[in-house]
Design an enzyme around this catalytic site. Structure first.
Site, PDB file in Angstrom:
ATOM      1  N   ILE A 193       0.829  -1.217   0.000  1.00 32.75           N
ATOM      2  CA  ILE A 193       0.000   0.000   0.000  1.00 32.75           C
ATOM      3  C   ILE A 193       0.864   1.268   0.000  1.00 32.75           C
ATOM      4  O   ILE A 193       0.416   2.310  -0.477  1.00 32.75           O
ATOM      5  CB  ILE A 193      -0.974  -0.040   1.204  1.00 32.75           C
ATOM      6  CG1 ILE A 193      -2.172   0.889   0.979  1.00 32.75           C
ATOM      7  CG2 ILE A 193      -0.272   0.268   2.518  1.00 32.75           C
ATOM      8  CD1 ILE A 193      -3.318   0.669   1.963  1.00 32.75           C
TER       9      ILE A 193
ATOM     10  N   ASN B 145      -2.140   1.647  15.950  1.00 31.89           N
ATOM     11  CA  ASN B 145      -2.579   1.307  17.314  1.00 31.89           C
ATOM     12  C   ASN B 145      -2.933   2.605  18.033  1.00 31.89           C
ATOM     13  O   ASN B 145      -2.709   3.698  17.491  1.00 31.89           O
ATOM     14  CB  ASN B 145      -1.494   0.511  18.053  1.00 31.89           C
ATOM     15  CG  ASN B 145      -0.188   1.263  18.133  1.00 31.89           C
ATOM     16  OD1 ASN B 145      -0.133   2.377  18.652  1.00 31.89           O
ATOM     17  ND2 ASN B 145       0.868   0.682  17.588  1.00 31.89           N
TER      18      ASN B 145
ATOM     19  N   ASP C 272       1.671  -0.571   9.514  1.00 33.86           N
ATOM     20  CA  ASP C 272       2.010   0.659  10.237  1.00 33.86           C
ATOM     21  C   ASP C 272       3.514   0.944  10.127  1.00 33.86           C
ATOM     22  O   ASP C 272       3.937   2.064   9.788  1.00 33.86           O
ATOM     23  CB  ASP C 272       1.588   0.466  11.701  1.00 33.86           C
ATOM     24  CG  ASP C 272       1.582   1.731  12.536  1.00 33.86           C
ATOM     25  OD1 ASP C 272       1.751   2.827  11.969  1.00 33.86           O
ATOM     26  OD2 ASP C 272       1.386   1.615  13.762  1.00 33.86           O
TER      27      ASP C 272
ATOM     28  N   VAL D 257      -1.521  -8.590  13.096  1.00 35.78           N
ATOM     29  CA  VAL D 257      -1.221  -8.711  14.530  1.00 35.78           C
ATOM     30  C   VAL D 257      -2.504  -8.807  15.366  1.00 35.78           C
ATOM     31  O   VAL D 257      -2.530  -9.512  16.385  1.00 35.78           O
ATOM     32  CB  VAL D 257      -0.393  -7.477  14.971  1.00 35.78           C
ATOM     33  CG1 VAL D 257      -0.184  -7.454  16.480  1.00 35.78           C
ATOM     34  CG2 VAL D 257       0.956  -7.460  14.264  1.00 35.78           C
ATOM     35  N   TYR D 258      -3.566  -8.148  14.939  1.00 34.79           N
ATOM     36  CA  TYR D 258      -4.805  -8.115  15.742  1.00 34.79           C
ATOM     37  C   TYR D 258      -5.715  -9.326  15.503  1.00 34.79           C
ATOM     38  O   TYR D 258      -6.777  -9.427  16.121  1.00 34.79           O
ATOM     39  CB  TYR D 258      -5.550  -6.798  15.516  1.00 34.79           C
ATOM     40  CG  TYR D 258      -4.922  -5.600  16.206  1.00 34.79           C
ATOM     41  CD1 TYR D 258      -3.817  -5.733  17.047  1.00 34.79           C
ATOM     42  CD2 TYR D 258      -5.449  -4.314  16.034  1.00 34.79           C
ATOM     43  CE1 TYR D 258      -3.246  -4.638  17.680  1.00 34.79           C
ATOM     44  CE2 TYR D 258      -4.890  -3.215  16.674  1.00 34.79           C
ATOM     45  CZ  TYR D 258      -3.789  -3.373  17.496  1.00 34.79           C
ATOM     46  OH  TYR D 258      -3.245  -2.277  18.124  1.00 34.79           O
TER      47      TYR D 258
END
Ligand code: AR6
Length: 168
Positions: free
Chosen positions: A13, A26, A36, A122-123
């Protein structure tokens, strides 16, 4: 039949020269891993400096910064839910990420925007469910808003690509 303003792409992206890319951040908004980390690396240190002025971001909400060294003009930072079984409001929070990010695009007159698969790394959000929320929430928003011209879902794995493909 999906909206012709929706597109799906595989890749990074941070390479997109569009109005805004969305960051799966986050609550601290001070960088991290995954997409991120990639966005902060590509944007350069000025992005972190601006993020430090924002006082964080709640889950489901979104905040905008400039894109600095990115080809994208702006970054819309949103914070997805951490998956913890689905009984803690995760679907609503994830839908809010898409809705609030798109609303920021409209408010800033941004026409082309790209989303990563928020919360799918990660989430640990289940991918098929996350893809459905992304596509449904975005489609619903576009039905009510004509200013956004293109929304691209940019994904990094075969599994996530397949989940979106079935919906678009
Ligand atoms: N372009 C597009 N997609 C990417 C890219 C990229 N350059 N890099 C990773 N992905 P994640 P989350 C995919 O973990 O689950 C961070 O540390 C990735 O493969 O980035 O919302 C934040 O600081 C996955 O499919 O975001 C938070 O602490 C998707 O982007 C936490 O992770 C999202 O994975 C947020 O977790």
């Amino acid at each position: 039949m999906s909206d012709s303003r929706l597109a799906l792409a595989r890749g990074d992206i941070t390479k997109l020269a569009i109005d805004a890319i969305v960051n799966a951040a986050n609550t601290a908004l001070l960088g991290g891993g995954g997409v991120d980390g990639a966005i902060h690396r590509a944007a350069g240190p000025q992005l972190l400096a601006e993020c430090k002025t924002l006082a964080g971001c709640r889950s489901g909400e979104a905040k905008i910064t400039r894109g600095y060294s990115l080809p994208a003009r702006f970054v819309i930072h949103t914070v997805g839910p951490v998956w913890s079984g689905g009984e803690s409001g995760e679907p609503e929070t994830l839908a809010n990420c898409y809705r609030n990010s798109l609303q920021i695009a409209v408010t800033n007159d941004l026409r082309t925007i790209a989303f990563p698969a928020i919360s799918c790394g990660v989430y640990r959000y289940p991918i098929v469910d996350a893809a459905r929320i992304a596509v449904d929430t975005t489609s619903e928003f576009l039905r009510e808003n004509n200013s956004v011209e293109q929304v691209t879902f940019v994904v990094s794995t075969d599994e996530i690509y397949a989940a979106y493909r079935r919906l678009l």
